[in-house]
Design a protein around this motif. Structure first.
Motif, short mmCIF file in Angstrom:
data_model
loop_
_atom_site.label_atom_id
_atom_site.label_comp_id
_atom_site.label_asym_id
_atom_site.label_seq_id
_atom_site.Cartn_x
_atom_site.Cartn_y
_atom_site.Cartn_z
N ALA A 28 -91.90 45.09 75.67
CA ALA A 28 -92.27 46.12 74.68
C ALA A 28 -91.28 46.11 73.51
CB ALA A 28 -92.31 47.49 75.33
N TYR A 29 -90.00 46.04 73.84
CA TYR A 29 -88.96 46.05 72.79
C TYR A 29 -89.14 44.84 71.86
CZ TYR A 29 -84.41 45.87 70.54
OH TYR A 29 -83.41 45.83 69.59
N ASN A 30 -89.31 43.65 72.47
CA ASN A 30 -89.37 42.43 71.66
C ASN A 30 -90.58 42.42 70.73
OD1 ASN A 30 -87.28 41.94 73.35
ND2 ASN A 30 -88.18 40.18 74.40
N SER A 61 -77.75 40.83 74.70
CA SER A 61 -78.30 40.17 73.51
C SER A 61 -79.82 40.27 73.42
CB SER A 61 -77.87 38.70 73.48
OG SER A 61 -78.05 38.10 74.74
N GLY A 62 -80.50 40.71 74.48
CA GLY A 62 -81.95 40.92 74.42
C GLY A 62 -82.66 39.67 73.94
N PRO A 63 -83.59 39.79 72.99
CA PRO A 63 -84.35 38.63 72.53
C PRO A 63 -83.54 37.70 71.62
CG PRO A 63 -85.02 40.58 71.34
CD PRO A 63 -84.05 41.05 72.38
N ASP A 83 -77.07 38.57 78.81
CA ASP A 83 -77.95 39.71 79.12
C ASP A 83 -78.24 39.70 80.61
OD1 ASP A 83 -79.98 41.48 77.09
OD2 ASP A 83 -80.51 41.43 79.22
N TYR A 84 -78.41 40.90 81.20
CA TYR A 84 -78.66 40.95 82.64
C TYR A 84 -80.14 40.91 82.99
CZ TYR A 84 -79.88 45.97 83.14
OH TYR A 84 -80.49 47.18 83.09
N SER A 85 -81.00 40.74 81.96
CA SER A 85 -82.43 40.57 82.24
C SER A 85 -82.77 39.09 82.07
CB SER A 85 -83.25 41.41 81.26
OG SER A 85 -84.54 40.86 81.10
N GLY A 87 -85.66 37.85 82.03
CA GLY A 87 -86.77 37.76 81.08
C GLY A 87 -86.26 37.70 79.64
N GLN A 88 -85.26 38.53 79.34
CA GLN A 88 -84.70 38.55 77.99
C GLN A 88 -83.95 37.25 77.68
OE1 GLN A 88 -86.24 40.55 76.24
NE2 GLN A 88 -84.97 42.28 75.72
N VAL A 89 -83.25 36.72 78.68
CA VAL A 89 -82.53 35.46 78.47
C VAL A 89 -83.54 34.34 78.19
CG1 VAL A 89 -81.02 33.71 79.54
CG2 VAL A 89 -80.54 36.15 79.86
N ASP A 110 -73.82 40.16 83.57
CA ASP A 110 -73.74 41.62 83.54
C ASP A 110 -72.55 42.06 82.69
OD1 ASP A 110 -73.56 44.36 84.15
OD2 ASP A 110 -74.28 44.05 86.18
N ALA A 111 -72.77 43.03 81.82
CA ALA A 111 -71.69 43.57 80.98
C ALA A 111 -70.55 44.14 81.83
CB ALA A 111 -72.23 44.65 80.06
N MET A 112 -70.87 44.50 83.08
CA MET A 112 -69.85 45.09 83.96
C MET A 112 -68.89 44.03 84.50
SD MET A 112 -70.57 48.29 83.99
CE MET A 112 -70.83 47.90 82.29
N SER A 126 -72.29 44.09 70.14
CA SER A 126 -73.22 44.62 71.12
C SER A 126 -74.06 45.70 70.44
CB SER A 126 -72.46 45.21 72.32
OG SER A 126 -73.40 45.64 73.29
N LEU A 127 -75.37 45.52 70.50
CA LEU A 127 -76.26 46.44 69.80
C LEU A 127 -77.23 47.10 70.76
CD1 LEU A 127 -77.28 44.48 66.62
CD2 LEU A 127 -75.65 46.28 66.89
N GLY A 128 -77.21 48.40 70.80
CA GLY A 128 -78.21 49.14 71.57
C GLY A 128 -78.16 48.84 73.06
N LYS A 131 -75.59 52.09 76.17
CA LYS A 131 -76.14 53.32 76.79
C LYS A 131 -76.79 53.01 78.14
CE LYS A 131 -80.44 53.09 74.07
NZ LYS A 131 -80.01 51.90 73.32
N TYR A 132 -77.11 51.74 78.38
CA TYR A 132 -77.74 51.38 79.66
C TYR A 132 -76.70 50.97 80.70
CZ TYR A 132 -81.84 51.09 76.64
OH TYR A 132 -82.83 51.38 75.74
N TRP A 133 -75.45 50.81 80.31
CA TRP A 133 -74.45 50.32 81.26
C TRP A 133 -74.08 51.43 82.24
CZ3 TRP A 133 -70.50 47.73 77.34
CH2 TRP A 133 -71.19 46.74 76.62
N PRO A 134 -73.97 51.10 83.54
CA PRO A 134 -73.65 52.15 84.51
C PRO A 134 -72.24 52.72 84.33
CG PRO A 134 -73.77 49.99 85.57
CD PRO A 134 -74.23 49.80 84.16
C1 LIG Z 1 -82.39 47.74 73.38
S1 LIG Z 1 -82.09 46.10 73.98
C2 LIG Z 1 -81.09 45.48 72.64
C3 LIG Z 1 -81.18 43.98 72.53
C4 LIG Z 1 -80.40 43.36 71.37
N1 LIG Z 1 -78.98 43.67 71.43
C5 LIG Z 1 -80.97 43.80 70.04
O1 LIG Z 1 -80.29 44.55 69.29
O2 LIG Z 1 -82.11 43.43 69.72
C6 LIG Z 1 -80.85 46.38 75.27
C7 LIG Z 1 -80.49 45.12 76.04
O3 LIG Z 1 -79.35 45.40 76.88
C8 LIG Z 1 -79.53 44.69 78.10
N2 LIG Z 1 -78.67 45.30 79.13
C9 LIG Z 1 -78.73 46.55 79.65
N3 LIG Z 1 -77.76 46.73 80.57
C10 LIG Z 1 -77.05 45.58 80.64
C11 LIG Z 1 -75.94 45.15 81.41
N4 LIG Z 1 -75.35 45.95 82.32
N5 LIG Z 1 -75.46 43.89 81.21
C12 LIG Z 1 -76.06 43.06 80.30
N6 LIG Z 1 -77.13 43.41 79.56
C13 LIG Z 1 -77.62 44.65 79.71
C14 LIG Z 1 -81.03 44.81 78.38
O4 LIG Z 1 -81.49 43.85 79.28
C15 LIG Z 1 -81.61 44.64 76.97
O5 LIG Z 1 -81.93 43.31 76.69
#
Ligand SMILES: C[S@@+](CC[C@H](N)C(=O)[O-])C[C@H]1O[C@@H](n2cnc3c(N)ncnc32)[C@H](O)[C@@H]1O
Length: 231
Positions: A28-30, A61-63, A83-85, A87-89, A110-112, A126-128, A131-134
């Motif tokens: 959806a994001y891409n 890095s997402g897409p 990226d930890y997805s 699918g995104q890689v 994983d960013a962790m 790192s963009l967006g 907020k998803y990192w634990p």
């Molecule tokens: C909103 S997308 C942003 C993608 C890209 N940075 C951009 O600006 O288009 C967030 C990305 O962060 C990745 N992500 C979330 N948690 C992560 C983690 N713990 N380690 C690595 N990637 C992570 C997701 O898989 C997703 O691709």
């Protein structure tokens, strides 16, 4: 915890999950959001002050849009997106193959627990993603670890303190079907922005990591903040 908070937290857990990024949020994001989100890349790309032969890391890095932009603008630099997805890689690697930017690669990680040795990068972006990192602080420590001394990191994130009006303006750039626009607006306002971090929280998470300088500013005209870190 109220019923509403419980429901939100469930949605937030969904939004933070690898599964969601592989199967729902990633596609959806891409397709629908990247175009709107990538408009703010240009607001800070000029600030990176990238040496021509820089080693650059893009976390989450997402897409791969930003990584590829940098790789194309700086053909002697080396850019790696993590990226930890899976699918995104895959999506980013397809895009990279189409553009032929052979100074850019995308890997799973994983960013962790960044899959790199210490002091490997001149710049981290790192963009967006934070907020998803634990554990945001752990991710920032990892960024500090992989930066060379004197290196810099640039982190942009959805600001939870943004006015609702600004978030809805940003959403107008999404390409979505009219019938689900209200649902997307609700999800974005309540979960993506409503459960994101504030600039103050991000700044506080850098405490005692060892960065020499930390500054946080609001991105002009966007509901995001930009944090600049200097090791
Ligand atoms: C909103 S997308 C942003 C993608 C890209 N940075 C951009 O600006 O288009 C967030 C990305 O962060 C990745 N992500 C979330 N948690 C992560 C983690 N713990 N380690 C690595 N990637 C992570 C997701 O898989 C997703 O691709």
């Amino acid at each position: 915890m109220s019923y509403k908070q419980g429901k939100r937290s469930l949605l937030k857990r969904f939004a933070d999950s690898q599964w969601a990024w592989d199967h729902v949020l990633g596609p959806a994001y891409n397709r629908r959001i990247l175009k709107a989100a990538s408009r703010h890349y240009l607001l800070f790309i000029g600030e990176l002050d990238l040496p021509n032969t820089a080693e650059v890391l893009d976390v989450g890095s997402g897409p791969g849009h930003l990584s590829l932009m940098l790789a194309q603008d700086y053909p002697d630099a080396k850019v790696v997106g993590v990226d930890y997805s899976e699918g995104q890689v895959r999506a980013a690697s397809h895009r990279r193959n189409r553009t032929g930017a052979d100074n850019c690669r995308f890997i799973y990680g994983d960013a962790m627990d960044l899959p790199f040795e210490d002091s490997m990068f001149d710049r981290v972006v790192s963009l967006g993603s934070i907020k998803y990192w634990p554990d945001m602080k752990r991710g920032l420590k990892e960024i500090h670890r992989v930066l060379v001394t004197g290196g810099r990191a640039f982190i942009a994130e959805a600001d939870r303190d943004s006015p609702r009006r600004e978030v809805l303006d940003f959403n107008r750039g999404f390409t979505t079907f009219p019938v689900i626009r209200n649902l997307i607006n609700w999800f974005t306002v309540e979960v993506i922005f409503g459960e994101s971090v504030t600039a103050e929280e991000a700044e506080a998470a850098t405490d005692s990591i060892g960065f020499q300088q930390v500054s946080v500013e609001k991105l002009e005209g966007f509901p995001f903040f930009l944090m600049k870190l200097h090791k």
